[in-house]
Motif scaffolding. Structure first.
Motif, PDB file in Angstrom:
ATOM      1  N   ASP A  51       0.793  -1.227   0.000  1.00  0.00           N
ATOM      2  CA  ASP A  51       0.000   0.000   0.000  1.00  0.00           C
ATOM      3  C   ASP A  51       0.828   1.280   0.000  1.00  0.00           C
ATOM      4  O   ASP A  51       0.345   2.338  -0.367  1.00  0.00           O
ATOM      5  CB  ASP A  51      -0.970  -0.007   1.187  1.00  0.00           C
ATOM      6  N   SER A  52       2.081   1.215   0.419  1.00  0.00           N
ATOM      7  CA  SER A  52       2.928   2.419   0.351  1.00  0.00           C
ATOM      8  C   SER A  52       4.317   2.019  -0.138  1.00  0.00           C
ATOM      9  O   SER A  52       4.695   0.845  -0.060  1.00  0.00           O
ATOM     10  CB  SER A  52       3.058   3.061   1.735  1.00  0.00           C
ATOM     11  N   GLN A  53       5.065   3.018  -0.640  1.00  0.00           N
ATOM     12  CA  GLN A  53       6.412   2.713  -1.140  1.00  0.00           C
ATOM     13  C   GLN A  53       7.290   2.153  -0.019  1.00  0.00           C
ATOM     14  O   GLN A  53       8.043   1.197  -0.217  1.00  0.00           O
ATOM     15  CB  GLN A  53       7.047   3.969  -1.744  1.00  0.00           C
ATOM     16  N   GLU A  54       7.118   2.727   1.144  1.00  0.00           N
ATOM     17  CA  GLU A  54       7.901   2.283   2.301  1.00  0.00           C
ATOM     18  C   GLU A  54       7.639   0.794   2.584  1.00  0.00           C
ATOM     19  O   GLU A  54       8.564   0.007   2.804  1.00  0.00           O
ATOM     20  CB  GLU A  54       7.467   3.112   3.502  1.00  0.00           C
ATOM     21  N   ASN A  55       6.355   0.430   2.539  1.00  0.00           N
ATOM     22  CA  ASN A  55       6.003  -0.961   2.807  1.00  0.00           C
ATOM     23  C   ASN A  55       6.452  -1.905   1.688  1.00  0.00           C
ATOM     24  O   ASN A  55       6.892  -3.021   1.956  1.00  0.00           O
ATOM     25  CB  ASN A  55       4.491  -1.090   3.042  1.00  0.00           C
ATOM     26  N   ALA A  56       6.343  -1.438   0.447  1.00  0.00           N
ATOM     27  CA  ALA A  56       6.807  -2.268  -0.673  1.00  0.00           C
ATOM     28  C   ALA A  56       8.312  -2.506  -0.535  1.00  0.00           C
ATOM     29  O   ALA A  56       8.807  -3.629  -0.723  1.00  0.00           O
ATOM     30  CB  ALA A  56       6.481  -1.598  -2.005  1.00  0.00           C
ATOM     31  N   ASP A  57       9.049  -1.443  -0.191  1.00  0.00           N
ATOM     32  CA  ASP A  57      10.505  -1.564  -0.011  1.00  0.00           C
ATOM     33  C   ASP A  57      10.827  -2.533   1.131  1.00  0.00           C
ATOM     34  O   ASP A  57      11.705  -3.392   0.994  1.00  0.00           O
ATOM     35  CB  ASP A  57      11.118  -0.197   0.338  1.00  0.00           C
ATOM     36  N   SER A  58      10.087  -2.374   2.216  1.00  0.00           N
ATOM     37  CA  SER A  58      10.407  -3.193   3.373  1.00  0.00           C
ATOM     38  C   SER A  58      10.043  -4.659   3.135  1.00  0.00           C
ATOM     39  O   SER A  58      10.788  -5.574   3.502  1.00  0.00           O
ATOM     40  CB  SER A  58       9.728  -2.549   4.591  1.00  0.00           C
ATOM     41  N   LEU A  59       8.928  -4.892   2.431  1.00  0.00           N
ATOM     42  CA  LEU A  59       8.554  -6.276   2.089  1.00  0.00           C
ATOM     43  C   LEU A  59       9.587  -6.900   1.140  1.00  0.00           C
ATOM     44  O   LEU A  59      10.019  -8.037   1.349  1.00  0.00           O
ATOM     45  CB  LEU A  59       7.149  -6.291   1.467  1.00  0.00           C
ATOM     46  N   ALA A  60      10.002  -6.147   0.125  1.00  0.00           N
ATOM     47  CA  ALA A  60      10.994  -6.666  -0.827  1.00  0.00           C
ATOM     48  C   ALA A  60      12.286  -7.025  -0.092  1.00  0.00           C
ATOM     49  O   ALA A  60      12.895  -8.077  -0.344  1.00  0.00           O
ATOM     50  CB  ALA A  60      11.263  -5.637  -1.917  1.00  0.00           C
ATOM     51  N   HIS A  61      12.671  -6.166   0.814  1.00  0.00           N
ATOM     52  CA  HIS A  61      13.899  -6.396   1.568  1.00  0.00           C
ATOM     53  C   HIS A  61      13.785  -7.671   2.417  1.00  0.00           C
ATOM     54  O   HIS A  61      14.677  -8.528   2.407  1.00  0.00           O
ATOM     55  CB  HIS A  61      14.182  -5.174   2.443  1.00  0.00           C
ATOM     56  N   ALA A  62      12.644  -7.794   3.114  1.00  0.00           N
ATOM     57  CA  ALA A  62      12.440  -8.964   3.979  1.00  0.00           C
ATOM     58  C   ALA A  62      12.428 -10.255   3.140  1.00  0.00           C
ATOM     59  O   ALA A  62      13.023 -11.266   3.539  1.00  0.00           O
ATOM     60  CB  ALA A  62      11.131  -8.808   4.746  1.00  0.00           C
ATOM     61  N   VAL A  63      11.793 -10.207   1.964  1.00  0.00           N
ATOM     62  CA  VAL A  63      11.743 -11.403   1.112  1.00  0.00           C
ATOM     63  C   VAL A  63      13.153 -11.749   0.612  1.00  0.00           C
ATOM     64  O   VAL A  63      13.538 -12.923   0.566  1.00  0.00           O
ATOM     65  CB  VAL A  63      10.755 -11.203  -0.074  1.00  0.00           C
ATOM     66  N   SER A  64      13.941 -10.734   0.273  1.00  0.00           N
ATOM     67  CA  SER A  64      15.282 -11.059  -0.224  1.00  0.00           C
ATOM     68  C   SER A  64      16.148 -11.681   0.874  1.00  0.00           C
ATOM     69  O   SER A  64      17.002 -12.525   0.579  1.00  0.00           O
ATOM     70  CB  SER A  64      15.960  -9.861  -0.885  1.00  0.00           C
ATOM     71  N   LEU A  65      15.885 -11.319   2.114  1.00  0.00           N
ATOM     72  CA  LEU A  65      16.627 -11.968   3.211  1.00  0.00           C
ATOM     73  C   LEU A  65      16.198 -13.435   3.348  1.00  0.00           C
ATOM     74  O   LEU A  65      17.010 -14.305   3.658  1.00  0.00           O
ATOM     75  CB  LEU A  65      16.395 -11.234   4.527  1.00  0.00           C
ATOM     76  N   ALA A  66      14.914 -13.700   3.072  1.00  0.00           N
ATOM     77  CA  ALA A  66      14.427 -15.085   3.156  1.00  0.00           C
ATOM     78  C   ALA A  66      15.037 -15.955   2.055  1.00  0.00           C
ATOM     79  O   ALA A  66      15.249 -17.153   2.228  1.00  0.00           O
ATOM     80  CB  ALA A  66      12.902 -15.101   3.062  1.00  0.00           C
ATOM     81  N   VAL A  67      15.343 -15.335   0.913  1.00  0.00           N
ATOM     82  CA  VAL A  67      15.932 -16.073  -0.223  1.00  0.00           C
ATOM     83  C   VAL A  67      17.382 -16.418   0.059  1.00  0.00           C
ATOM     84  O   VAL A  67      17.875 -17.487  -0.258  1.00  0.00           O
ATOM     85  CB  VAL A  67      15.862 -15.210  -1.515  1.00  0.00           C
ATOM     86  N   PHE A  68      18.044 -15.506   0.683  1.00  0.00           N
ATOM     87  CA  PHE A  68      19.493 -15.579   0.832  1.00  0.00           C
ATOM     88  C   PHE A  68      19.961 -16.730   1.724  1.00  0.00           C
ATOM     89  O   PHE A  68      19.400 -16.998   2.745  1.00  0.00           O
ATOM     90  CB  PHE A  68      19.978 -14.233   1.381  1.00  0.00           C
TER      91      PHE A  68
END
Ligand code: 16G
Ligand code: ZN
Length: 528
Positions: free
Chosen positions: A511-528
């Protein structure tokens, strides 16, 4: 097949031993200095494919939006479409065969694919403006001639122009003339006919700013400029005279950085667009009065075009079906708008044009666009015939609508996404609907989103299903993504191994750029 000659010439295009490449979503693509043997071998392979299909085959030397130092090659099948998957495998085997094994692998392919070697072969070749492209296309020609294939070298072409040439040659000129002039004449005639239908003459000096990514699009648009001058004046930026190909400019840069290209002079509310390095993608954008940048990507292009086509279909009262094909990267707002407001069915496929193209063939009118701006419209043969018939038989408003559909059929490049052709369709639709770029943009509001790249030891450990929206392996990763997505509103996220780079791509929206950024970041940590 004279395998001694093949061996002898191949030595002049020797494969660096140990180098392994894959025919991926966009053919072979890597640093230009590693590609000489691949080009020679793709020349050989195109001859076999031409003999097998008894048709002209195309070879395009380009690496699209990649840096100038890269290059690549892809084969174009008889109807102007991407190479068939079984031949992608042959291409990979041939490109990776060590020098001494190559003639045998070539022979194996010709046996496996039941190629009749006595058949004539014809190959057409095009290339982009990269410094390495001319020499590499010579290596393609060496390959073609060793196997005694005939060829025509078109020299500098956009990728979609080469697709067009192949299709024209294999359909006896029905689709158009297989020359650049034929291409310009066909498109410009359709554009002028279409825009003539506008009820008010509108903006007499209609102009558009085009960022050509310092690539082939600039040369070809310059050649075309005077054909369309009466309807549209294009102002070219990044035309290759100063800057470097794709460097800080072009459709891929603009889409992925969500900012204007360097080298473009933008005033508020001016319509601007960017091509990519081989002119098969296009995105639009503008600056509002507060100087904020607004991107209009492939999703909004698909929305504009499909709503226009749907209105025309309603007008003629014909029940031809229309469908829109997207990938997982399509913004959630676009899918919702298409389905709920426009009531158009939307389908999702894997990334890569061939998947979208294939799905779009299932409809009378199939509109497909990747969010990155690669797309086109396909009309089934039955729909084309029907529309042409209606354009003759109907009267008044209905006839006008049928005629407009007929013009769109001629204007759109049905063989592949084509920045020049798409641009003319978009400009025509804006004129006909009397829309400004802001009104187009306001159709719906994109959900804030973020894309990230993650470097992992082996990206192939990630496999996906459901058009790349769900992870299958490694176990537990999808559950982890689900848990993260639940923490945000209007959220969605997925990961997939890239088909063109040695990385994993992460996409998130919220819903917000901040949340999209934070979700993307959290998902990339899960991948790593
Ligand atoms: C290639 C594809 C493009 C796709 C991109 C995805 C063609 C002609 N091009 O450039 O459609 O969006 O790959 O790249 O099919 P990725 O797999 O690295 O995300
Ligand atoms: Zn491209």
């Amino acid at each position: 097949m004279d395998l001694d000659a093949v061996k002898e010439h191949s030595a002049l295009h020797a494969k660096p031993s140990g180098l392994v490449l894959q025919y991926g979503t966009a053919g072979f693509r890597t640093k230009a200095e590693h590609l000489d043997h691949v080009m020679f071998r793709m020349g050989l392979l195109a001859v076999l494919r031409s003999k097998q299909t008894k048709s002209t085959i195309g070879i395009m030397v380009t690496a699209s939006h990649n840096p100038e130092e890269d290059n690549g090659v892809k084969l174009v099948d008889p109807l102007g479409e991407m190479l068939a998957p079984s031949w992608e495998e042959h291409a990979t085997c041939l490109a990776n065969a060590e020098e001494q094994d190559m003639p045998r692998v070539l022979l194996d392919i010709s046996v496996k694919a039941a190629v009749s070697l006595q058949q004539d072969a014809f190959v057409v070749i095009g290339r982009d403006t990269r410094p390495s492209s001319e020499k590499l296309s010579q290596s393609v020609i060496d390959g073609v001639t060793v196997l005694k294939g005939q060829f025509h070298d078109y020299g500098l072409l956009t990728t979609p122009q080469l697709h067009y040439m192949v299709y024209c040659r294999n359909t006896g000129g029905q689709y158009g003339k297989a020359t650049l002039e034929g291409y310009y004449e066909k498109l410009s005639k359709a554009f002028m006919e279409l825009t003539k239908q506008a009820s008010c003459s509108g903006d007499e000096n209609r102009s558009l700013k085009v960022d050509c990514a310092n690539g082939i699009g600039a040369l070809k648009l310059r050649e075309m400029e005077h054909y369309i001058a009466q309807g549209l004046s294009v102002q070219l930026f990044n035309d290759g005279t100063k800057g470097k190909l794709n460097h800080l400019c072009g459709a891929d840069f603009v889409k992925s950085h969500q900012k204007p290209p360097h080298g473009m002079e933008m005033k508020s509310n001016e319509r601007c667009c960017s091509f990519d390095g081989d002119a098969d993608r296009i995105v639009y954008y503008y600056l509002d009065v507060d100087g904020h940048f607004h991107l209009i990507d492939g999703d909004k292009i698909a929305t504009l075009i499909s709503s226009f086509l749907k209105e025309l279909l309603l007008e003629i009262g014909e029940s031809l079906n229309i469908g829109v094909v997207q990938t997982a990267y399509a913004n959630g707002s676009s899918t919702r708008y298409l389905e709920e407001v426009m009531k158009v069915p939307v389908y999702c496929t894997k990334t890569g044009v061939k998947h979208l193209h294939h799905k779009a063939q299932e409809f009378d009118i199939g509109v497909y666009f990747e969010a990155n701006g690669h797309g086109t419209v396909l009309f089934s043969k039955a729909a084309e015939t029907k529309i042409k018939q209606l354009a003759r038989e109907l009267e008044d408003k209905k006839r006008k609508a049928a005629k407009m559909l007929e013009n769109v059929i001629d204007l759109i490049n049905q063989t592949a996404g084509d920045a020049v052709s798409d641009m003319l369709v978009i400009e025509a639709v804006l004129i006909l609907k009397g829309l400004t770029v802001q009104q187009w943009d306001a159709l719906y509001r994109d959900l804030p989103n973020r894309q990230l790249k993650v470097k992992v030891a082996d990206r192939q450990v990630i496999s996906t299903t459901d058009a790349e929206r769900q992870v299958v392996t490694p176990p537990g990763l999808q559950e982890a993504i689900n848990d993260l997505v639940k923490k945000y509103k209007l959220s969605r996220a997925f990961v997939r191994p890239s088909g063109t780079e040695d990385i994993v791509r992460v996409y998130a929206e919220a819903d917000s750029q901040e949340n999209a950024d934070s979700l993307a970041h959290a998902v990339s940590l899960a991948v790593f």
